[in-house]
Design an enzyme around this catalytic site. Structure first.
Site, short mmCIF file in Angstrom:
data_model
loop_
_atom_site.label_atom_id
_atom_site.label_comp_id
_atom_site.label_asym_id
_atom_site.label_seq_id
_atom_site.Cartn_x
_atom_site.Cartn_y
_atom_site.Cartn_z
CG HIS A 109 -5.23 -2.88 -0.43
ND1 HIS A 109 -4.25 -2.85 -1.40
CD2 HIS A 109 -4.84 -1.98 0.51
CE1 HIS A 109 -3.32 -1.97 -1.06
NE2 HIS A 109 -3.65 -1.43 0.09
CB SER B 53 -0.95 -0.07 1.20
OG SER B 53 -2.12 0.69 0.96
CG ASP C 187 -6.01 -4.45 -3.98
OD1 ASP C 187 -6.91 -3.59 -3.84
OD2 ASP C 187 -4.84 -4.28 -3.61
#
Lengths: 370, 370
Positions: B351, B149, B318
């Site tokens: 994610h 991320s 994701d």
């Protein structure tokens, strides 16, 4: 269609209220006293009243089918409905703010608006009230009921609750909501309730939680669209309407928005001019609790009774009502011994495809009528 | 892993602050005066300081890598990091509330907390500050930088800005955010700003917009998870913690929640005990504006300089950073003549998979080190 070639908006031949002079018992155990259904009729009933088409609206729709789904009335192969042949009926649902009994209506028990005390409405409650209206028009059997989203939920409950009164049923973009959809609807309601102007639902008309409703609608719009559609339209472009550059905005402002943010804000704000926060809460809860099998012993008991020629339509990029869910609902209905077609719109538009690509929807559904 | 078999949490060998005694110019054109980086070190630097591994944290992470990614330290094939061999460094990012300079820090220009005037931070600003800290430790070259991320964004900018100072780079679940991600981050900030306790960002510590931050986090959680994961965990079950039945709640209450709603509310509320609203706004904006090509003439100019052995990891479900986006970022980097592997985690976790399925991540990455 281009701006030079606007879609004609059909006018209703009648629009008015139907009052059920009764205490209506609801699925929740609560009641509605003498509730009103606001409805619109397009075209005319024929002599034997066999040409009635019910078009059921979605969350923010109304009885005015011609206003929000005008493409269905286009001539010939372009449309599905023909007012020289069909009599089209739109009925505003309970909970809405477009004429039927909802949170903004006066509660006969108190003489004040229901506000947050408006009872929890089940799609079945809506359909049982609609059949009273259809009775009052002297219609024994609907030629067709069609709708998308909550509209499609109504169509399915019609086919289950009143099997002998509906010949064809087309339900678009609908299955019982999954966890993602339930979560997103919940967060939309939380957004409304976070706004101090919500006041527990006891706001005055015209002084409601506009910030909360705008945020709820913006989040709703995200759930009605798809990743590829947003990417195609907005990508990483800065807001087209002259915000500061999102990359370099000064510390005091920090208001630079990307284009998608400007779009969502605009969608949220403009929704406030036409919708009510308590209605939004009420209808999203109705959407959440839709479950045709609930209170039946099993899916067979729910679906085996269906007599209508039933078609379910999934939308390829819908993540609020994923096409897999619609497809497996069709399979469950078929497993109950009921004929049920499944068709899929290949569209980038997500759940909104039924409004955004009506031409494709019409092409997909035309064979159903042949 | 079971509850009887807890994952050992490694303890840092050092944790403290590094102050950059300078006026730091930021990409936005603004400045930070004498900013602080809070950092933690696990294990020891070897004699030639060639064993440093930088682990970059995501939105709500901290310098304490061992606390939020302990599985990476598991022995042998179970982990990636070995403290008898590696010296692991975690650095809290600007904008955070875990020790580095952020909106809660005192602005030397005013003597008061920055609050909403905290400057817009670019990932490049973070990386340029980190390299000062790495300099101060006498480290010429990182053996590895890894992160997911925003952590993965830092890794990529490290590889671009300081090509000769990083041997291996692993960036997980990252590409420049697309329109869906930009929209969702925007709505999360709007949720915070809707809370009257936000007060334009000038709230007092301990008296912040808890409702808004909870809603932002809940929406964030939705974006970190996936449709199949939420369905598997929650489906249409009523809230496990004794809410009213969502189907029949009385009109006055209407508080029946589905399980997914109870989960999201809990995630949102508990986040308030550990995070700050202005930090949330700051870091999500940093995430939004991440774009390694920006201010370069073209992708070639941005990526051709990379010398590190670079691996990008996408996550199959994701939708905040879709695997297609990560895969095409890898292709763009390769088109610039830079070696770049792409690997994909097949996970239902969305994610969050880098935190939720670290064992799979480790298995996927082990061959990178062979």
């Amino acid at each position: 269609m281009t701006e030079e070639d606007p879609i004609p908006i059909p006018e209703p031949s009648f629009e008015g209220d139907f009052v059920i002079n009764e205490v209506l018992s609801l699925e929740s155990g609560e009641i509605l006293v003498n509730p009103t259904l606001h409805y619109a009729v397009y075209g005319q009933l024929n002599a034997d009243r066999s040409n009635a088409v019910l078009v059921c609206h979605a969350l923010s729709g109304s009885a005015q089918v011609g206003a929000w789904w005008p493409q269905l009335f286009l001539p010939g192969d372009l449309g599905l409905l023909d007012l020289t042949r069909d009599c089209v009926i739109g009925i505003n649902i309970f909970g809405s703010c477009y004429g039927s009994t909802g949170p903004g209506s006066i509660d006969p028990a108190t003489g004040k608006p229901y506000g947050p005390t408006f009872p929890l409405i089940n799609v079945r409650d809506i359909v049982r009230a609609q059949v009273r209206l259809i009775d009052s028009l002297g219609i024994d059997k609907l030629k067709l009921a069609i709708g998308a989203s909550i509209g499609g939920m109504q169509v399915l409950e019609w086919a289950i609750l009143f099997p002998e009164r509906i010949a064809r049923a087309i339900s678009i973009g609908v299955a019982p909501l999954g966890a993602m959809g339930l979560g997103l609807n919940h967060l939309q309601r939380q957004a409304i309730m976070l706004d101090p102007a919500w006041k527990g639902g006891y706001y005055q008309r015209g002084d409601g939680p506009t910030g909360g409703l705008a945020l709820a609608r913006a989040l709703g719009m995200v759930s009605y669209k798809s990743v590829p559609l947003l990417e195609e339209r907005f990508a990483r472009k800065p807001n087209r309407y002259g915000d500061e550059n999102p990359f370099i905005s000064a510390s005091a402002g920090q208001n630079g928005r990307f284009d998608v943010a400007g779009y969502l804000d605009y969608q949220g704000e403009s929704f406030n001019t036409r919708f009510d926060a308590n209605s939004y809460i009420s209808i999203t809860r109705t959407m959440d609790i839709f479950d045709p099998v609930r209170a039946h012993e099993n899916p067979y008991a729910a679906y085996a009774c269906i007599e209508a020629h039933l078609t379910l339509v999934g939308i390829s990029t819908d993540w609020l009502f994923p096409p897999e869910d619609v497809r497996s609902l069709a399979a469950i209905i078929r497993a109950a011994g009921t004929r049920c077609d499944y068709r899929e719109m290949a569209s980038n538009h997500g759940h909104d495809a039924f409004l955004a690509e009506p031409d494709q929807l019409v092409r997909l559904l035309t064979p159903v009528f042949e």
